[in-house]
Design an enzyme around this catalytic site. Structure first.
Site, PDB file in Angstrom:
ATOM      1  CB  CYS A 153      -0.917   0.023   1.219  1.00 15.63           C
ATOM      2  SG  CYS A 153      -1.862   1.563   1.335  1.00 15.63           S
ATOM      3  CB  CYS A 183      -2.178   4.645   4.385  1.00 12.96           C
ATOM      4  SG  CYS A 183      -3.613   4.137   3.436  1.00 12.96           S
ATOM      5  CB  SER A 184       0.500   0.811   6.222  1.00 10.84           C
ATOM      6  OG  SER A 184       1.645   1.634   6.111  1.00 10.84           O
ATOM      7  CB  CYS A 185      -4.465  -0.596   2.874  1.00 11.89           C
ATOM      8  SG  CYS A 185      -5.114   1.084   3.012  1.00 11.89           S
TER       9      CYS A 185
END
Lengths: 212, 206
Positions: free
Chosen positions: B104, B107-109
């Site tokens: 991701c 963001c850090s999905c």
């Protein structure tokens, strides 16, 4: 951050979920307090992006903490003085009180059931599988999920993902405005000018795309 | 908090987070037992063992795998794995000619309901910036050196769609039960940063 240079190598040995106890607490506090803050998941991401770049580049959970403090200020849970006190690790005296707090039982149901973003189709999708599309060169000052590295690039629709809440609208509090979502494949040759046969596939909403 | 930590002076961030949680608790916004419940959920109830069960079932049940690739969300829900950050699941299969890698960049999905919370490297600036630009160089840092004939597909999780990689079934794993197979599946193999070694070599990796 896709395509940015200068961050060095990935450290696969850094595989802990949390490095310290405070990271667990701030993660869970953010979820439990979400009911008292304005907005939604998109607003939360927008708040993270609004941090000054030097703050944004801090660790993942420091970002969560700083965005949470800003969100508490926005929601008037704290005033400016209290915000400064909190940032220096002090607990200000009691002033206001919430009417309720989310219970452990509610949190259990929330994390176990999720919050789907799929909505009823409002208009037929403009593109179909196999269509060649160009990612538009959109540059809103607000939240968007169109990464910079695909803007202006040509890709191919590989799947229709249904109609989803549109983050660009939702993050601003302008409503969900659901739009068709597509998986779009871009060759690394197109994205980076290299000679590989590799691809990057992104999920992009219809307003991000134009037919070639 | 463990006793080890209590002997050290608390870090600045520990103090700041403690102050925030104390204020929110004193004013009734946050119930600390709800905070404990969330932490317990992500430390104990969900984690990569969920994803490993999905993968092992896909390896042993062709009908299940077909459904999984066609409709990830519903098929994963058959095993009861639903929840936050797993509302819309897509499974992608590694084959001798295609290797899938998930990132991701925005963001850090990450698919919490099947893999738990992401490992720290997944949230690092280095991984988020480089996985789309030089996936093969990143894979080498994980010890994965793919032949040029293998095509790499990088999935950038830009929407609420979450990806689960079905790694290739390790050589020499014939005859193992579904539960034994699930034990072979690593977190990184379901993100795409690990290729499962042949079963006879599993011991050497430890």
């Amino acid at each position: 951050m896709g395509g940015m240079r200068g961050f060095g190598a990935v450290d696969p040995s850094d595989d802990e979920r949390f490095h310290a106890e405070w990271e667990k607490r701030v993660f869970a506090v953010c979820l439990v307090n979400s009911i008292h803050l304005s907005g939604n998941a998109d607003t939360t991401r927008f708040r993270l992006e609004q941090l000054p770049p030097t703050d944004y580049l801090r660790s993942y959970f420091e970002r969560w903490y700083l965005a949470q403090i800003n969100a508490c200020r926005e929601a008037n849970i704290i005033n400016e003085e209290e915000k400064s006190a909190l940032l220096s690790g002090q607990v200000p005296a009691q002033r206001n009180e919430a009417e309720f707090a989310l219970t452990p039982e509610f949190m259990e149901r929330l994390v176990s059931s999720g919050v789907p973003t799929v909505r009823e189709e409002s208009a037929a999708p403009a593109f179909g599988v196999g269509d060649e599309v160009r990612a538009r060169n959109l540059n809103p000052a607000t939240h968007t999920r169109l990464p910079g590295y695909v803007k202006g690039k040509i890709g191919q629709i590989t799947a229709l993902r249904g109609t989803h809440v549109f983050p660009d609208s939702n993050a601003k509090g302008d409503g969900e405005d659901p739009k068709p979502l597509y998986a779009v494949r871009f060759s690394c040759r197109e994205l980076w000018g290299d000679e590989s046969s590799d691809s990057v596939i992104l999920d992009l909403w219809e307003p991000y795309l134009e037919m070639l | 908090m463990s006793h080890d930590h209590e002997q050290d002076p608390p870090s600045e961030m520990a103090l700041r987070v403690k102050a925030l949680e104390t204020l929110l608790t004193q004013r009734g916004y946050v119930d600390p037992s709800a905070v404990d419940k969330v932490i317990d959920h992500y430390q104990n109830a969900v984690g990569p063992r969920n994803g490993a069960k999905v993968v092992a079932k896909a390896w042993t049940d062709t009908e299940f795998k077909k459904r999984l690739l066609e409709n990830g969300t519903q098929t994963i829900a058959e095993l009861g794995f639903i929840g936050l950050q797993g509302e819309y699941m897509v499974a992608v299969e590694n084959t001798p000619s295609v290797h899938n890698l998930v990132v991701c960049t925005l963001c850090s999905c990450y698919p919490w309901s099947v893999l738990g919370l992401p490992p720290s490297w997944y949230k690092s600036h280095a991984y988020r910036s480089r996985a789309v630009r030089e996936p093969r160089a990143v894979l080498k840092e994980f010890g994965v050196d793919l032949d040029q004939s293998v095509e790499v597909n990088v999935w950038d999780s830009t929407s609420e769609v979450r990806y689960l990689v079905i790694p290739q079934r390790p050589e020499g794993s014939n005859g193992l039960s579904e539960a034994e197979l699930a034990d072979l599946v690593t977190t990184n193999s379901m993100i795409g940063t690990h290729v499962l070694p042949p079963v006879s070599k599993v011991g050497e990796q430890l």
